[in-house]
Design a protein around this motif. Sequence first.
Motif, PDB file in Angstrom:
ATOM      1  N   VAL A  59      13.659  -0.252  -5.045  1.00 50.30           N
ATOM      2  CA  VAL A  59      13.134  -1.615  -5.215  1.00 50.30           C
ATOM      3  C   VAL A  59      12.734  -2.192  -3.856  1.00 50.30           C
ATOM      4  O   VAL A  59      11.697  -2.862  -3.729  1.00 50.30           O
ATOM      5  N   ASP A  60      13.517  -1.924  -2.815  1.00 51.48           N
ATOM      6  CA  ASP A  60      13.159  -2.379  -1.464  1.00 51.48           C
ATOM      7  C   ASP A  60      11.800  -1.823  -1.044  1.00 51.48           C
ATOM      8  O   ASP A  60      10.941  -2.558  -0.533  1.00 51.48           O
ATOM      9  N   ALA A  61      11.618  -0.514  -1.225  1.00 45.80           N
ATOM     10  CA  ALA A  61      10.362   0.124  -0.832  1.00 45.80           C
ATOM     11  C   ALA A  61       9.194  -0.411  -1.655  1.00 45.80           C
ATOM     12  O   ALA A  61       8.092  -0.652  -1.128  1.00 45.80           O
ATOM     13  N   LEU A  62       9.420  -0.608  -2.953  1.00 52.44           N
ATOM     14  CA  LEU A  62       8.376  -1.128  -3.828  1.00 52.44           C
ATOM     15  C   LEU A  62       7.953  -2.532  -3.399  1.00 52.44           C
ATOM     16  O   LEU A  62       6.747  -2.849  -3.337  1.00 52.44           O
ATOM     17  N   ILE A  63       8.917  -3.365  -3.076  1.00 52.11           N
ATOM     18  CA  ILE A  63       8.600  -4.731  -2.637  1.00 52.11           C
ATOM     19  C   ILE A  63       7.866  -4.702  -1.299  1.00 52.11           C
ATOM     20  O   ILE A  63       6.937  -5.497  -1.059  1.00 52.11           O
ATOM     21  N   HIS A  64       8.242  -3.778  -0.424  1.00 49.56           N
ATOM     22  CA  HIS A  64       7.521  -3.615   0.836  1.00 49.56           C
ATOM     23  C   HIS A  64       6.060  -3.252   0.581  1.00 49.56           C
ATOM     24  O   HIS A  64       5.140  -3.785   1.224  1.00 49.56           O
ATOM     25  N   GLU A  65       5.822  -2.362  -0.386  1.00 50.71           N
ATOM     26  CA  GLU A  65       4.452  -1.988  -0.730  1.00 50.71           C
ATOM     27  C   GLU A  65       3.706  -3.174  -1.335  1.00 50.71           C
ATOM     28  O   GLU A  65       2.521  -3.403  -1.041  1.00 50.71           O
ATOM     29  N   MET A  66       4.378  -3.964  -2.183  1.00 46.34           N
ATOM     30  CA  MET A  66       3.765  -5.175  -2.734  1.00 46.34           C
ATOM     31  C   MET A  66       3.338  -6.126  -1.622  1.00 46.34           C
ATOM     32  O   MET A  66       2.210  -6.644  -1.605  1.00 46.34           O
ATOM     33  N   ALA A  67       4.260  -6.373  -0.685  1.00 44.16           N
ATOM     34  CA  ALA A  67       3.984  -7.327   0.394  1.00 44.16           C
ATOM     35  C   ALA A  67       2.826  -6.859   1.269  1.00 44.16           C
ATOM     36  O   ALA A  67       2.034  -7.673   1.764  1.00 44.16           O
ATOM     37  N   ASP A 100      10.847   7.923   1.818  1.00 47.56           N
ATOM     38  CA  ASP A 100      10.725   8.342   3.212  1.00 47.56           C
ATOM     39  C   ASP A 100       9.337   8.084   3.794  1.00 47.56           C
ATOM     40  O   ASP A 100       9.191   7.938   5.008  1.00 47.56           O
ATOM     41  N   ARG A 101       8.319   8.025   2.912  1.00 44.93           N
ATOM     42  CA  ARG A 101       6.931   7.951   3.399  1.00 44.93           C
ATOM     43  C   ARG A 101       6.227   6.686   2.920  1.00 44.93           C
ATOM     44  O   ARG A 101       5.014   6.657   2.774  1.00 44.93           O
ATOM     45  N   ILE A 102       6.970   5.622   2.690  1.00 39.39           N
ATOM     46  CA  ILE A 102       6.390   4.409   2.125  1.00 39.39           C
ATOM     47  C   ILE A 102       5.272   3.839   2.988  1.00 39.39           C
ATOM     48  O   ILE A 102       4.250   3.368   2.475  1.00 39.39           O
ATOM     49  N   ASP A 103       5.426   3.894   4.313  1.00 41.76           N
ATOM     50  CA  ASP A 103       4.373   3.355   5.183  1.00 41.76           C
ATOM     51  C   ASP A 103       3.079   4.163   5.055  1.00 41.76           C
ATOM     52  O   ASP A 103       1.977   3.608   5.126  1.00 41.76           O
ATOM     53  N   GLU A 104       3.214   5.462   4.844  1.00 43.11           N
ATOM     54  CA  GLU A 104       2.034   6.293   4.625  1.00 43.11           C
ATOM     55  C   GLU A 104       1.343   5.919   3.315  1.00 43.11           C
ATOM     56  O   GLU A 104       0.103   5.884   3.243  1.00 43.11           O
TER      57      GLU A 104
END
Length: 527
Positions: A241-249, A514-518
Amino acid sequence: MVRIILNDRSYEYDVYTLVIAFFQGIPVSVCTPDSQNGRASGDVPGTYRDGLDTGQEEGILSREQLTIEVTISDRSITAEARRADQLLVRQTAKAGEKLQTGQLPESLAWTQLPESQKRLSVKNALKRCLYGCLSSLTGRTLPWGDLTGIRPVKLASALLENDRDEASAEADLQAEYLVSARKAGLAVSIASREQRILRKMHPERGYSLYIGIPFCPSICLYCSFSSGTIRVWQKETDHYVDALIHEMASCGRHAERPCFPGRELQTVYIGGGTPTTLTAQQLERVCCALEEHFDMDRVLEFTVEAGRPDTITEEKLAVLRKHRVSRISINPQTMNQKTLDLIGRKHTVEQTEEAFRLARSMGFDNINMDLIVGLPGEGPEEVDRTMSALERLDPDDITVHALALKRAARLALHMDEYESISFQASDEIMERAHQTCRRLGMTPYYLYRQKNMAGNFENVGYAKAGHAGLYNILIMEEVQSILALGASGSTKVIYPGGRIERIENVKDVRSYLDRIDEMIQRKDVLR
């Protein structure tokens, strides 16, 4: 086994998919004339029997390997079926015969056509020729004729735009693609209905948002999606959920460079997996982030796949109501407990009914229910039992799927364990499901097909007036760009003129974390 010998491998997929439509459950390989050993082509065909009367095909194949040889030249196409040295069937097509591009002079070779027309002309002539050969060989016709793609309604829509007449479009589907009268009528009626809906919403002005939650309570026997069981991933769901919200933002309206700037968000779809495997608190976080980072004021439809009844609670439904979710799915797949146990659905028929009634009591007035026809061990009696149960519940829309078995599904991988179980998806069974939906006041509004579908049938969504799933129409008609977030998300960008590009997120949950920024950087082209 069926061996295909093909002299032009650029048409391999077209040939392969049509052959496996006729010979479901039988291994098929493709080779060139100078490579007689062959090789596996594309996806491995479905390794199940689809309940059709396949005795004739089995008789053809029982003695020796069947060879289908397709030869493409500048002026003609030949399809032959042989067993050893015995010629069984030969079919030919010439460049001068009527093709999708119209009547051509007999002396004109395909190589003399503009490149934009050549491949379509050859492909259509090839498939008609091969279909004639296979139909003569097996004594069978297919409900969708020589169409093997997943979007027949998209073709019907194009015909409607050209013909401006439903009867003419139906006639073209039957004449050009050998589609049965019933399926041609179904495709054209859905295309006409979709066009009316799309004209009202102007999809070119907006975009849709898909959010993937790749967790399920258990993995169904027939499923090949990249989902993990919630038991295995329980400790990682907060991180997801943290990574998903980061992608949303990073992609939403407050980002330094938001995706699809200047377009309004029209539909939101939270799917999976099973989104309601998340806790109520995690669902709250996702919905709050959605409202913070995306403008929800003009959203026409907000769907959440509640999906598995054993994940639905009053607390979770309260979260969805609070955040103005307008459409949910409660998906039984079947209302026969024996089948639920066999396919690995860890819930009861009673839980499905209880979840549905709870959602109704809380004010959800657009509830979809998914069914699968062709599940192991189910025939007309079992399907009738399921449809009677749904008729009593009276949902707002029903999606009827014909079982499509992918090679990664456990049922395909361990088929030898289920040899004694029948798989049925007959025209009679599909029609019974159709008639129940009609009695509930529903009409078909979207349709798609998949490879290795039992009986060569289709998936159809039925809905009451005003309850058609807009996101379903948009994704099938490919008329609107879709921003997809989360593991397995596939962003689709529709450019003027119809060009489509896809931007894929990784499927594996660990890789996504691991690769959310990518994953975010891949979407730079949308800004």
